[in-house]
Design a protein around this motif. Sequence first.
Motif, PDB file in Angstrom:
ATOM      1  N   ALA A  25      31.151  -4.486 -36.551  1.00  0.00           N
ATOM      2  CA  ALA A  25      30.375  -4.042 -35.386  1.00  0.00           C
ATOM      3  C   ALA A  25      29.751  -2.672 -35.625  1.00  0.00           C
ATOM      4  O   ALA A  25      28.580  -2.438 -35.296  1.00  0.00           O
ATOM      5  N   VAL A  26      30.533  -1.766 -36.218  1.00  0.00           N
ATOM      6  CA  VAL A  26      30.028  -0.411 -36.472  1.00  0.00           C
ATOM      7  C   VAL A  26      28.907  -0.432 -37.511  1.00  0.00           C
ATOM      8  O   VAL A  26      27.871   0.223 -37.340  1.00  0.00           O
ATOM      9  N   ALA A  27      29.101  -1.206 -38.578  1.00  0.00           N
ATOM     10  CA  ALA A  27      28.055  -1.315 -39.605  1.00  0.00           C
ATOM     11  C   ALA A  27      26.777  -1.893 -39.000  1.00  0.00           C
ATOM     12  O   ALA A  27      25.665  -1.437 -39.285  1.00  0.00           O
ATOM     13  N   LEU A  28      26.941  -2.886 -38.149  1.00  0.00           N
ATOM     14  CA  LEU A  28      25.796  -3.576 -37.544  1.00  0.00           C
ATOM     15  C   LEU A  28      25.076  -2.697 -36.527  1.00  0.00           C
ATOM     16  O   LEU A  28      23.844  -2.682 -36.465  1.00  0.00           O
ATOM     17  N   VAL A  29      25.840  -1.932 -35.745  1.00  0.00           N
ATOM     18  CA  VAL A  29      25.193  -1.096 -34.726  1.00  0.00           C
ATOM     19  C   VAL A  29      24.322  -0.024 -35.398  1.00  0.00           C
ATOM     20  O   VAL A  29      23.258   0.342 -34.892  1.00  0.00           O
ATOM     21  N   LYS A  30      24.745   0.442 -36.564  1.00  0.00           N
ATOM     22  CA  LYS A  30      23.932   1.415 -37.316  1.00  0.00           C
ATOM     23  C   LYS A  30      22.679   0.735 -37.876  1.00  0.00           C
ATOM     24  O   LYS A  30      21.583   1.293 -37.847  1.00  0.00           O
ATOM     25  N   LYS A  31      22.857  -0.482 -38.344  1.00  0.00           N
ATOM     26  CA  LYS A  31      21.749  -1.230 -38.968  1.00  0.00           C
ATOM     27  C   LYS A  31      20.637  -1.554 -37.966  1.00  0.00           C
ATOM     28  O   LYS A  31      19.459  -1.510 -38.285  1.00  0.00           O
ATOM     29  N   VAL A  32      21.029  -1.887 -36.733  1.00  0.00           N
ATOM     30  CA  VAL A  32      20.019  -2.313 -35.748  1.00  0.00           C
ATOM     31  C   VAL A  32      19.429  -1.137 -34.951  1.00  0.00           C
ATOM     32  O   VAL A  32      18.541  -1.327 -34.126  1.00  0.00           O
ATOM     33  N   ALA A  33      19.914   0.072 -35.211  1.00  0.00           N
ATOM     34  CA  ALA A  33      19.353   1.252 -34.531  1.00  0.00           C
ATOM     35  C   ALA A  33      18.102   1.686 -35.297  1.00  0.00           C
ATOM     36  O   ALA A  33      18.174   2.446 -36.239  1.00  0.00           O
ATOM     37  N   SER A  34      16.954   1.155 -34.877  1.00  0.00           N
ATOM     38  CA  SER A  34      15.728   1.367 -35.663  1.00  0.00           C
ATOM     39  C   SER A  34      14.667   2.177 -34.919  1.00  0.00           C
ATOM     40  O   SER A  34      13.511   2.192 -35.312  1.00  0.00           O
ATOM     41  N   ALA A  35      15.052   2.838 -33.832  1.00  0.00           N
ATOM     42  CA  ALA A  35      14.076   3.638 -33.076  1.00  0.00           C
ATOM     43  C   ALA A  35      13.691   4.877 -33.880  1.00  0.00           C
ATOM     44  O   ALA A  35      14.343   5.231 -34.862  1.00  0.00           O
ATOM     45  N   GLY A  36      12.632   5.539 -33.445  1.00  0.00           N
ATOM     46  CA  GLY A  36      12.139   6.708 -34.174  1.00  0.00           C
ATOM     47  C   GLY A  36      12.886   7.978 -33.825  1.00  0.00           C
ATOM     48  O   GLY A  36      12.396   9.071 -34.062  1.00  0.00           O
ATOM     49  N   PHE A  37      14.078   7.861 -33.213  1.00  0.00           N
ATOM     50  CA  PHE A  37      14.904   9.034 -32.915  1.00  0.00           C
ATOM     51  C   PHE A  37      16.356   8.661 -33.180  1.00  0.00           C
ATOM     52  O   PHE A  37      16.660   7.498 -33.440  1.00  0.00           O
ATOM     53  N   ASP A  38      17.226   9.669 -33.165  1.00  0.00           N
ATOM     54  CA  ASP A  38      18.645   9.422 -33.456  1.00  0.00           C
ATOM     55  C   ASP A  38      19.315   8.822 -32.219  1.00  0.00           C
ATOM     56  O   ASP A  38      19.670   9.541 -31.286  1.00  0.00           O
ATOM     57  N   GLU A  39      19.452   7.505 -32.227  1.00  0.00           N
ATOM     58  CA  GLU A  39      19.972   6.810 -31.044  1.00  0.00           C
ATOM     59  C   GLU A  39      21.451   7.144 -30.795  1.00  0.00           C
ATOM     60  O   GLU A  39      22.209   7.372 -31.724  1.00  0.00           O
ATOM     61  N   THR A  40      21.815   7.142 -29.527  1.00  0.00           N
ATOM     62  CA  THR A  40      23.221   7.305 -29.149  1.00  0.00           C
ATOM     63  C   THR A  40      23.903   5.943 -29.271  1.00  0.00           C
ATOM     64  O   THR A  40      23.332   4.923 -28.896  1.00  0.00           O
ATOM     65  N   VAL A  41      25.109   5.936 -29.818  1.00  0.00           N
ATOM     66  CA  VAL A  41      25.897   4.693 -29.872  1.00  0.00           C
ATOM     67  C   VAL A  41      26.836   4.712 -28.672  1.00  0.00           C
ATOM     68  O   VAL A  41      27.565   5.686 -28.451  1.00  0.00           O
ATOM     69  N   GLU A  42      26.758   3.655 -27.870  1.00  0.00           N
ATOM     70  CA  GLU A  42      27.537   3.603 -26.630  1.00  0.00           C
ATOM     71  C   GLU A  42      28.539   2.457 -26.674  1.00  0.00           C
ATOM     72  O   GLU A  42      28.309   1.444 -27.336  1.00  0.00           O
ATOM     73  N   CYS A  43      29.604   2.627 -25.919  1.00  0.00           N
ATOM     74  CA  CYS A  43      30.599   1.569 -25.770  1.00  0.00           C
ATOM     75  C   CYS A  43      30.664   1.193 -24.295  1.00  0.00           C
ATOM     76  O   CYS A  43      30.707   2.058 -23.421  1.00  0.00           O
ATOM     77  N   HIS A  44      30.633  -0.104 -24.030  1.00  0.00           N
ATOM     78  CA  HIS A  44      30.713  -0.609 -22.652  1.00  0.00           C
ATOM     79  C   HIS A  44      31.931  -1.526 -22.561  1.00  0.00           C
ATOM     80  O   HIS A  44      32.016  -2.520 -23.286  1.00  0.00           O
TER      81      HIS A  44
END
Length: 230
Positions: A25-44
């Motif tokens: 999940a952690v590897a994937l969340v980094k991979k899919v964060a493709s916006a032009g800024f440093d996205e926040t990783v959130e947990c719900h």
Amino acid sequence: MKRGKKYQDAAKLVDRSKLYDVDEAVALVKKVASAGFDETVECHIRTGCDGRHADQQIRGAVVLPAGTGKKVRVLVFAKNEKVDEAKAAGADFVGGQELIPKIQNEGWLDFDVVVATPDMMGVVGRLGRVLGPKGLMPNPKAGTVTMDVAKAIKDIKAGKIEYRLDKANIIHVPVGKASFTEEQLKENFQTLMEAVVKARPSTLKGQYLKSVTLTSTMGPGIKLNPLKFA
């Protein structure tokens, strides 16, 4: 709701029918964060609690070992020697009574966390209608009502986050930035989950953690197996 091409491409990488383990999940969340800024990783985290009952309310705070990746602005309500203590500890704003009209009438909210000494809560209480709905009201359970303002400021600046149930009995919290290493994100996530699991209300019957999802600001949700944490 129509999604952009970047989101659609990212969503194709996530198997919606699968419950991922933490490493994946952690590897994937980094991979899919493709916006032009440093996205926040959130947990719900969707819980089986019913927040309408006082004994099933969850509220607490935890210091994320790798921090949040965000500069946090701290406002401290204090008086006498605690004012100097707060300034020395790195508070961004320190004050008392004089701040009430600024917040109440001028709508000043250039801060992320509010800390108050117990003897200032009578003053801060008058801001309940403004601070309460924004989740900014100091609270002893979160360690933001305290005489040890230096420690409170230090913890907040180091990456202390508050978690609590929303009206739908879900906890939403940041666990870092997409630019963090997988190790940093994993450490933060696991620290949060340990705290949430410990906070399980003793009166709760049935399943505590219904679902756990990791997501980046602009990315799709990645579901983890909630039974691995309970």
